[in-house]
Design an enzyme around this catalytic site. Structure first.
Site, PDB file in Angstrom:
ATOM      1  N   GLU A 131       0.943  41.911  84.632  1.00  0.00           N
ATOM      2  CA  GLU A 131       0.582  41.463  83.276  1.00  0.00           C
ATOM      3  C   GLU A 131       1.006  42.504  82.237  1.00  0.00           C
ATOM      4  O   GLU A 131       1.528  42.163  81.166  1.00  0.00           O
ATOM      5  CB  GLU A 131      -0.924  41.182  83.157  1.00  0.00           C
ATOM      6  N   SER A 228      -5.705  42.388  93.182  1.00  0.00           N
ATOM      7  CA  SER A 228      -6.262  41.588  92.089  1.00  0.00           C
ATOM      8  C   SER A 228      -7.067  42.491  91.152  1.00  0.00           C
ATOM      9  O   SER A 228      -8.164  42.959  91.494  1.00  0.00           O
ATOM     10  CB  SER A 228      -7.164  40.496  92.668  1.00  0.00           C
TER      11      SER A 228
HETATM   12  C1  2E7 Z   1      -3.320  36.047  85.615  1.00  0.00           C
HETATM   13  C2  2E7 Z   1      -3.909  36.933  84.766  1.00  0.00           C
HETATM   14  O1  2E7 Z   1      -4.137  36.802  90.140  1.00  0.00           O
HETATM   15  P1  2E7 Z   1      -5.279  37.661  89.726  1.00  0.00           P
HETATM   16  O2  2E7 Z   1      -6.052  38.354  90.766  1.00  0.00           O
HETATM   17  O3  2E7 Z   1      -4.702  38.641  88.610  1.00  0.00           O
HETATM   18  P2  2E7 Z   1      -5.148  40.098  88.092  1.00  0.00           P
HETATM   19  O4  2E7 Z   1      -4.485  40.208  86.769  1.00  0.00           O
HETATM   20  O5  2E7 Z   1      -6.607  40.149  88.012  1.00  0.00           O
HETATM   21  O6  2E7 Z   1      -4.569  41.114  89.073  1.00  0.00           O
HETATM   22  O7  2E7 Z   1      -6.345  36.775  88.929  1.00  0.00           O
HETATM   23  C3  2E7 Z   1      -6.034  35.691  88.118  1.00  0.00           C
HETATM   24  C4  2E7 Z   1      -5.272  36.096  86.924  1.00  0.00           C
HETATM   25  C5  2E7 Z   1      -5.812  36.992  86.034  1.00  0.00           C
HETATM   26  N1  2E7 Z   1      -5.119  37.400  84.973  1.00  0.00           N
HETATM   27  C6  2E7 Z   1      -4.019  35.630  86.718  1.00  0.00           C
HETATM   28 CL1  2E7 Z   1      -3.059  37.500  83.433  1.00  0.00          CL
END
Ligand code: 2E7
Ligand code: F3S
Length: 316
Positions: A131, A228
């Protein structure tokens, strides 16, 4: 044999957010529309179970666009992509569908708007996270400065302290980010930003609900993947809110039963990319060993839904 009693506090909201729901639907609908294989750049969301299920349907996961053929559709993950990625896909005349969460796209638009107004951008985020890479990649290389901590704010070198704006990753710790934003405002009183930060509703709500259960739990398990970001933040929030044992598990087989010996109360929550089947699997594993009483602790109601892109709503 008599099972020992266990009160299981189940946090709500937990698990899938609207952006994850939409991203998974986009992959499923793309496979229905165009047939297999459909390529997906990066894990659509950070969960192995989700990725494996979509792979079974015909999705092929790659890290870079270079790994995709010109003549198959490609989907960009929910975390967002640098501008160069759709530009390269367009140049190769590929069919592409952007599954970037609309709440991340909103941050991308903000970053561009500030840059158009002549402001230098600072991003609060985790280095290397997709991100953060995607949001920083909305502007040319080197244009967005990254700060990860309060300490970084003290040393960041800006062009003009009077011409600055900031954006954030959507999955940060709410409490840590308050401190980083305060440090930015203290050092750069003219800095422009969102009302608070860009942390999304789902991140905020999941952190609030884990805070509500933490003080009464001997242990907390967060269902989620090691890559995550939002799930890892839930583990930290649980620990800081007063739970002595706060751990991430991908599924029931990861539970360290010896570490849980003697517990009377247990908390369970899940990151935004963790499917409910895995949460239920973990709860069932506790039911096998304990006489479980489930208490739902709901700190917010969610009714957010995002539409899939138009191209998938139209007939082939
Ligand atoms: C997209 C965004 O896939 P995730 O575990 O992602 P993170 O960013 O927490 O590693 O969770 C869903 C998601 C969360 N934020 C998908 Cl920008
Ligand atoms: Fe979007 Fe937040 Fe989920 S940014 S993908 S709604 S965790």
């Amino acid at each position: 044999m008599n099972k020992p009693p266990l009160t299981l506090y189940l946090a709500a909201p937990r698990g899938f957010c609207a952006g994850v729901d939409r991203a998974i639907k986009i992959v499923e609908m793309a496979i229905e529309k165009w047939g297999a294989p459909v390529y997906v750049r990066h894990e659509i969301v950070h969960n192995k179970f989700v990725v494996d299920s979509l792979r079974d349907l015909g999705a092929v996961f790659v890290e870079e666009l270079d790994e995709c053929p010109d003549d198959r559709p490609v989907i960009f993950s929910a975390h967002g992509v640098p501008k160069a990625v759709p530009a390269a896909a367009a140049k190769r005349e590929m069919i592409y569908v952007d599954a970037t969460c609309p709440l991340v796209s909103k941050v991308h638009i903000e970053a561009q708007r500030h840059a158009d107004n002549g402001l230098q951008m600072i991003m609060i985020g985790h280095a290397g996270h997709p991100e953060t890479v995607g949001t920083m990649g909305q502007l040319p290389d080197g244009e967005v400065l990254l700060v990860e901590t309060v300490e970084d704010v003290a040393t960041v070198q800006v062009r003009d302290p009077e011409q600055l704006a900031f954006v954030t990753q959507t999955t940060l710790s709410v409490d840590d980010t308050i401190d980083i934003v305060a440090a930015l405002n203290a050092r750069f009183p003219k800095i422009v930003g969102p009302h608070k930060e860009d942390i999304c509703y789902a991140t905020t709500n999941r952190q609030e609900s884990v805070k509500a259960i933490a003080p009464k739990c001997d242990a907390i398990l967060v269902v989620g993947a090691p890559n995550s970001s939002n799930s890892k933040r839930l583990v930290e929030v649980g620990a800081r809110a007063g739970c002595a044992y706060s751990q991430l598990v991908q599924r029931a087989t990861d539970i360290d039963w010896r570490a849980l010996d003697g517990i009377k109360t247990m908390g369970i929550t899940a990151g935004a990319s963790a499917p409910e089947v895995l949460i239920n699997e973990v709860i069932d594993a506790f039911r096998d060993k304990y006489d479980v009483t489930v208490e739902l602790v709901e700190t917010a109601k969610e009714n957010v839904e995002f539409k899939v892109p138009r191209v998938l709503r139209e007939p082939a």
